[in-house]
Motif scaffolding. Structure first.
Motif, short mmCIF file in Angstrom:
data_model
loop_
_atom_site.label_atom_id
_atom_site.label_comp_id
_atom_site.label_asym_id
_atom_site.label_seq_id
_atom_site.Cartn_x
_atom_site.Cartn_y
_atom_site.Cartn_z
N ARG A 1 0.66 -1.12 0.05
CA ARG A 1 0.17 -0.15 -0.01
C ARG A 1 0.93 1.20 0.08
N PRO A 2 0.67 1.93 -1.25
CA PRO A 2 1.73 3.20 -1.28
C PRO A 2 1.42 4.18 -0.02
N GLU A 3 0.42 4.16 0.70
CA GLU A 3 0.26 5.47 1.65
C GLU A 3 0.89 4.97 2.94
N PHE A 4 1.43 3.59 3.13
CA PHE A 4 2.07 3.33 4.07
C PHE A 4 3.54 2.79 4.06
N ALA A 5 3.94 2.97 2.89
CA ALA A 5 5.28 2.67 2.54
C ALA A 5 6.46 3.37 3.38
N THR A 6 6.24 4.77 3.50
CA THR A 6 7.13 5.62 4.45
C THR A 6 6.98 5.28 5.94
N LEU A 7 5.83 4.86 6.23
CA LEU A 7 5.74 4.56 7.47
C LEU A 7 6.18 2.99 8.18
N LEU A 8 6.14 2.12 7.00
CA LEU A 8 6.63 0.90 7.52
C LEU A 8 8.14 0.95 7.17
N ASP A 9 8.98 1.81 6.41
CA ASP A 9 10.15 1.98 6.35
C ASP A 9 10.62 2.76 7.74
N ASP A 10 9.81 3.71 8.21
CA ASP A 10 10.22 4.31 9.35
C ASP A 10 10.23 3.07 10.72
N LEU A 11 9.15 2.32 10.75
CA LEU A 11 9.24 1.52 11.82
C LEU A 11 10.03 0.40 11.81
N LEU A 12 10.87 -0.06 10.55
CA LEU A 12 11.78 -0.93 10.35
C LEU A 12 13.29 -0.40 10.67
N ARG A 13 13.21 1.11 10.45
CA ARG A 13 14.63 1.26 10.79
C ARG A 13 14.57 2.15 12.15
N ALA A 14 13.41 2.28 12.77
CA ALA A 14 13.73 2.78 14.12
C ALA A 14 12.55 2.05 15.08
N PRO A 15 12.59 0.74 15.15
CA PRO A 15 11.46 0.05 15.99
C PRO A 15 11.46 0.36 17.50
N GLY A 16 12.63 0.91 17.96
CA GLY A 16 12.46 1.43 19.38
C GLY A 16 12.16 2.66 19.86
N LYS A 17 11.63 3.39 18.82
CA LYS A 17 10.88 4.69 18.86
C LYS A 17 9.70 4.42 19.55
N PRO A 18 9.25 5.28 20.49
CA PRO A 18 7.88 5.12 21.29
C PRO A 18 6.87 5.60 20.30
N TRP A 19 6.47 4.87 19.51
CA TRP A 19 5.50 4.85 18.35
C TRP A 19 4.03 5.01 18.99
N SER A 20 3.39 5.94 18.92
CA SER A 20 2.04 6.17 18.99
C SER A 20 1.18 6.13 17.83
N ILE A 21 -0.23 6.04 18.17
CA ILE A 21 -1.06 5.54 17.05
C ILE A 21 -1.14 7.06 16.22
N PHE B 1 0.14 -4.80 15.04
CA PHE B 1 0.97 -4.78 14.02
C PHE B 1 2.48 -4.26 14.44
N LEU B 2 2.70 -3.30 15.25
CA LEU B 2 3.88 -2.77 15.66
C LEU B 2 4.52 -3.77 16.46
N LEU B 3 3.55 -4.29 17.34
CA LEU B 3 4.23 -5.37 18.04
C LEU B 3 4.82 -6.59 17.50
N GLN B 4 4.23 -7.16 16.44
CA GLN B 4 4.88 -8.02 15.73
C GLN B 4 6.13 -7.68 14.99
N VAL B 5 6.05 -6.41 14.22
CA VAL B 5 7.48 -5.77 13.78
C VAL B 5 8.43 -5.96 14.62
N ARG B 6 8.18 -5.44 15.74
CA ARG B 6 9.22 -5.14 17.13
C ARG B 6 9.79 -6.79 17.40
N MET B 7 8.88 -7.83 17.50
CA MET B 7 9.29 -9.09 17.93
C MET B 7 10.09 -9.78 16.84
#
Length: 307
Positions: A196-216, A245-251
């Protein structure tokens, strides 16, 4: 099979970048043992002629016949042998050239492959440790000619392995990827969000910085959506709320780091957990094992490639 899943499988195949290296091609007769374990790389073993037995730690031996094989997406303890069990006085025999054929010998093509880019990392996280190719599988009946072409290249009387074997092996693996994507519901989770193009940047950020205190709200802001719109579209794409989803990515990222040798504490800190107890609970919830047990079970323990 839904049309969305079918499109995703083709998207996956078209976007994956793969490098393949043939480690050796030849035939074995008599007692022998082969393994690519301990190299910290994804690998493959293809049975071109004869038969072999695949030994995976903690599992019953698996018989592999001609036009069958295994792709190991992670470095896990394994070996191939001519029988379900080795004799007490086992002494491996050397590999022979593929030509001329030896009666009763097993012809193998073995090597390594490496994923490049974000999509490769998504695939590694979403797919199982190993994938078998079965000659009788209706979904993979089209790969039989590829085995024949690899065997023909392997039997050529020339120095070194033919470079065409690497290209043919990559093509074979793409068929396997498509088959696994279609039958294992890979359309949900990481891969479904990635397409999904609208989530591409978000997914990249989550993978690069999984330890960031992400909120919704943080995730919605990166996706350039309101909170309500983001949650609605995200659940539509992945089949689960953003927090899960974030929990799964982190684990999944933590599991990868544990496999690479990080301590439990370092892996926990990398994905944003200051409490090892909280990380252990989250890891077991997603992965199904305690992090320490997970790491011990996947620590490379099989010998390197031996003839």
């Amino acid at each position: 099979m839904s049309s969305d899943t079918d499109r995703l499988a083709h998207w996956l195949v078209s976007g994956l970048e793969l490098d393949t290296t043939v480690f050796h091609v030849g035939q074995y007769c008599g007692p022998w043992r082969a393994s690519t374990a301990g190299r910290e790389r994804a690998s493959f073993h293809l049975v071109l002629r004869g038969e072999s037995w695949l030994h995976l730690e903690g599992q019953a031996p698996i018989r592999l016949q001609a036009r069958e094989g295994v792709f190991l997406l992670r470095d896990i303890p394994h070996s191939l042998m001519p029988a379900a069990e080795a004799g007490p006085d086992f002494q491996p025999c050397p590999m022979l050239p593929m030509s001329p054929p030896v009666a009763g010998a097993c012809g193998l093509a073995c090597g390594f492959f490496q994923f490049r880019g974000l999509l490769g990392e998504l695939l590694r996280g979403a797919f199982p440790d190993h994938v078998l190719i079965r000659a009788g599988s209706g979904a993979l009946h089209a790969v039989a000619p590829l085995f024949d072409l690899i065997l023909a290249e392997a039997a050529r009387d020339e120095a070194g392995a033919s470079p065409l074997i690497e290209r043919l092996t990559e093509l074979l693996f793409f068929y396997v990827i498509r088959d696994v994507a279609l039958r294992n519901d890979v359309a949900s989770g990481l891969l479904a969000v990635a397409r999904r193009p609208e989530f591409a940047t978000l997914l990249d950020d989550l993978l690069r910085a999984p330890g960031k205190p992400w909120s919704i709200d943080d995730m919605a802001r990166v996706a350039c959506m309101s909170r309500a719109s983001f949650c609605r579209h995200f659940v539509e794409a992945s089949g689960q709320p953003p927090a899960r989803f974030l929990l799964q990515v982190r684990m999944k990222i933590a599991a990868r780091r544990l496999q690479c040798g990080d301590s439990v504490l370092r892996a926990a800190e990398h994905v944003g957990y200051n409490s090892q107890a909280a990380f252990t609970r989250a890891f077991k919830k997603v992965i199904g094992e305690q992090p320490g047990a997970f790491q011990r079970a996947r620590r490379p323990g099989a010998p390197s490639f031996a003839h």
